[in-house]
Structures are given as structure tokens and as C-alpha cells.
Design a protein around this motif. Sequence first.
Motif, short mmCIF file in Angstrom:
data_model
loop_
_atom_site.label_atom_id
_atom_site.label_comp_id
_atom_site.label_asym_id
_atom_site.label_seq_id
_atom_site.Cartn_x
_atom_site.Cartn_y
_atom_site.Cartn_z
N GLY A 1 -66.86 -44.50 -22.52
CA GLY A 1 -68.23 -44.22 -22.09
C GLY A 1 -68.33 -44.06 -20.59
O GLY A 1 -67.51 -44.60 -19.85
N PRO A 2 -69.32 -43.29 -20.13
CA PRO A 2 -69.41 -42.94 -18.72
C PRO A 2 -69.69 -44.12 -17.79
O PRO A 2 -69.43 -44.03 -16.60
N ARG A 3 -70.19 -45.23 -18.31
CA ARG A 3 -70.50 -46.37 -17.46
C ARG A 3 -69.38 -47.41 -17.42
O ARG A 3 -69.50 -48.44 -16.77
N HIS A 4 -68.28 -47.13 -18.11
CA HIS A 4 -67.16 -48.09 -18.14
C HIS A 4 -66.53 -48.19 -16.75
O HIS A 4 -66.22 -47.19 -16.11
N PHE A 5 -66.31 -49.42 -16.28
CA PHE A 5 -65.74 -49.66 -14.94
C PHE A 5 -64.24 -49.38 -14.98
O PHE A 5 -63.49 -50.03 -15.72
N VAL A 6 -63.79 -48.41 -14.20
CA VAL A 6 -62.38 -48.00 -14.22
C VAL A 6 -61.66 -48.22 -12.89
O VAL A 6 -60.49 -47.87 -12.77
N HIS A 7 -62.30 -48.84 -11.93
CA HIS A 7 -61.70 -48.95 -10.59
C HIS A 7 -60.71 -50.09 -10.44
O HIS A 7 -60.03 -50.18 -9.42
N ASP A 8 -60.57 -50.94 -11.44
CA ASP A 8 -59.57 -52.01 -11.38
C ASP A 8 -58.62 -51.92 -12.58
O ASP A 8 -58.19 -52.93 -13.11
N LEU A 9 -58.31 -50.70 -12.98
CA LEU A 9 -57.38 -50.52 -14.10
C LEU A 9 -56.01 -50.11 -13.55
O LEU A 9 -55.91 -49.27 -12.65
N LYS B 1 -52.33 -48.33 -9.92
CA LYS B 1 -53.72 -48.03 -10.26
C LYS B 1 -53.80 -46.67 -10.96
O LYS B 1 -52.99 -45.78 -10.69
N LEU B 2 -54.78 -46.52 -11.83
CA LEU B 2 -55.00 -45.25 -12.51
C LEU B 2 -55.38 -44.17 -11.51
O LEU B 2 -56.11 -44.45 -10.55
N ASN B 3 -54.92 -42.95 -11.74
CA ASN B 3 -55.36 -41.82 -10.90
C ASN B 3 -56.68 -41.27 -11.46
O ASN B 3 -57.17 -41.75 -12.49
N ASP B 4 -57.25 -40.29 -10.81
CA ASP B 4 -58.57 -39.77 -11.20
C ASP B 4 -58.58 -39.18 -12.62
O ASP B 4 -59.53 -39.39 -13.36
N ALA B 5 -57.53 -38.47 -12.99
CA ALA B 5 -57.47 -37.87 -14.33
C ALA B 5 -57.41 -38.97 -15.41
O ALA B 5 -58.06 -38.86 -16.45
N GLU B 6 -56.65 -40.01 -15.15
CA GLU B 6 -56.55 -41.12 -16.09
C GLU B 6 -57.88 -41.88 -16.20
O GLU B 6 -58.30 -42.25 -17.30
N LYS B 7 -58.53 -42.08 -15.07
CA LYS B 7 -59.85 -42.73 -15.08
C LYS B 7 -60.85 -41.92 -15.92
O LYS B 7 -61.62 -42.47 -16.71
N ALA B 8 -60.81 -40.60 -15.75
CA ALA B 8 -61.71 -39.73 -16.52
C ALA B 8 -61.41 -39.84 -18.02
O ALA B 8 -62.34 -39.87 -18.84
N PRO C 1 -54.50 -41.33 -23.56
CA PRO C 1 -54.21 -40.26 -24.52
C PRO C 1 -52.77 -39.74 -24.36
O PRO C 1 -52.17 -39.83 -23.29
N GLU C 2 -52.26 -39.18 -25.42
CA GLU C 2 -50.89 -38.65 -25.45
C GLU C 2 -50.59 -37.66 -24.33
O GLU C 2 -49.45 -37.57 -23.88
N ARG C 3 -51.57 -36.93 -23.88
CA ARG C 3 -51.31 -35.91 -22.85
C ARG C 3 -50.77 -36.52 -21.55
O ARG C 3 -50.22 -35.81 -20.71
N PHE C 4 -50.89 -37.82 -21.38
CA PHE C 4 -50.37 -38.49 -20.18
C PHE C 4 -48.96 -39.04 -20.37
O PHE C 4 -48.37 -39.58 -19.45
N ARG C 5 -48.39 -38.90 -21.54
CA ARG C 5 -47.08 -39.49 -21.82
C ARG C 5 -45.95 -38.89 -20.98
O ARG C 5 -45.01 -39.57 -20.62
N GLU C 6 -46.02 -37.64 -20.65
CA GLU C 6 -44.90 -36.99 -19.94
C GLU C 6 -44.80 -37.34 -18.48
O GLU C 6 -43.84 -36.97 -17.83
N GLU C 7 -45.75 -38.07 -17.95
CA GLU C 7 -45.72 -38.42 -16.53
C GLU C 7 -44.48 -39.23 -16.20
O GLU C 7 -44.08 -40.12 -16.94
N GLN C 8 -43.86 -38.93 -15.09
CA GLN C 8 -42.68 -39.66 -14.64
C GLN C 8 -43.11 -40.99 -14.00
O GLN C 8 -44.20 -41.10 -13.48
N PRO C 9 -42.23 -41.99 -14.00
CA PRO C 9 -42.58 -43.27 -13.42
C PRO C 9 -42.81 -43.16 -11.91
O PRO C 9 -42.19 -42.34 -11.25
N ALA C 10 -43.69 -43.99 -11.39
CA ALA C 10 -43.97 -44.02 -9.96
C ALA C 10 -42.74 -44.61 -9.25
O ALA C 10 -42.10 -45.51 -9.76
N GLU C 11 -42.45 -44.09 -8.06
CA GLU C 11 -41.30 -44.61 -7.32
C GLU C 11 -41.71 -45.03 -5.95
O GLU C 11 -42.64 -44.67 -5.40
#
Length: 74
Positions: free
Chosen positions: A32-40, A18-25, A64-74
Motif C-alpha cells: 500500500g502507498p502509505r507503508h513506511f519503506v525508509h527503514d527496510l 537499504k532498499l533502493n527506490d525501485a525496491e521501495k516502490a 518480487p522475482e524481477r529483483f532476483r537477478e541483482e548482483q550482491p552489493a560490494e
Amino acid sequence: MTTSRMCPTCRSRQEFRKLNDAEKAAVREEKGPRHFVHDLWRCTAKGCLWYQPYFRQGDGGTLPERFREEQPAE
């Protein structure tokens, strides 16, 4: 919690989380602010930015590109 799904950018089956809070934002900034992000869910493959709803791959997008450096979840 992760789930195995097809990732269209990796062109293979990958683990998704699931997306974390920064990714949801970031998605709300783009869609848009009303886009449903809780099942992404996001592909956890290193360098992949793809996200999608659990059952609707066609409604996905890329973070966005700023999220590319994140390491894979383990």
C-alpha cells in the motif's frame, strides 16, 4: 552502507543494505502507498529477495522475482 543481520531465507548471517527506490516502490505496490519503506534493509546474498526493517526481522518479506537477478552489493 551495509550491516550484518540474520537472513531467514539464507539461514545464515548476511550483509544487508537499504532498499533502493525501485525496491521501495515494489514494496509499496504490495503493501500500500502509505507503508513506511525508509527503514527496510535487503539481504545482499546472490539470488536472495528477503528484506526487513532494521530491528524487526518478523516484519520482513520478499521482493518480487524481477529483483532476483541483482548482483550482491560490494
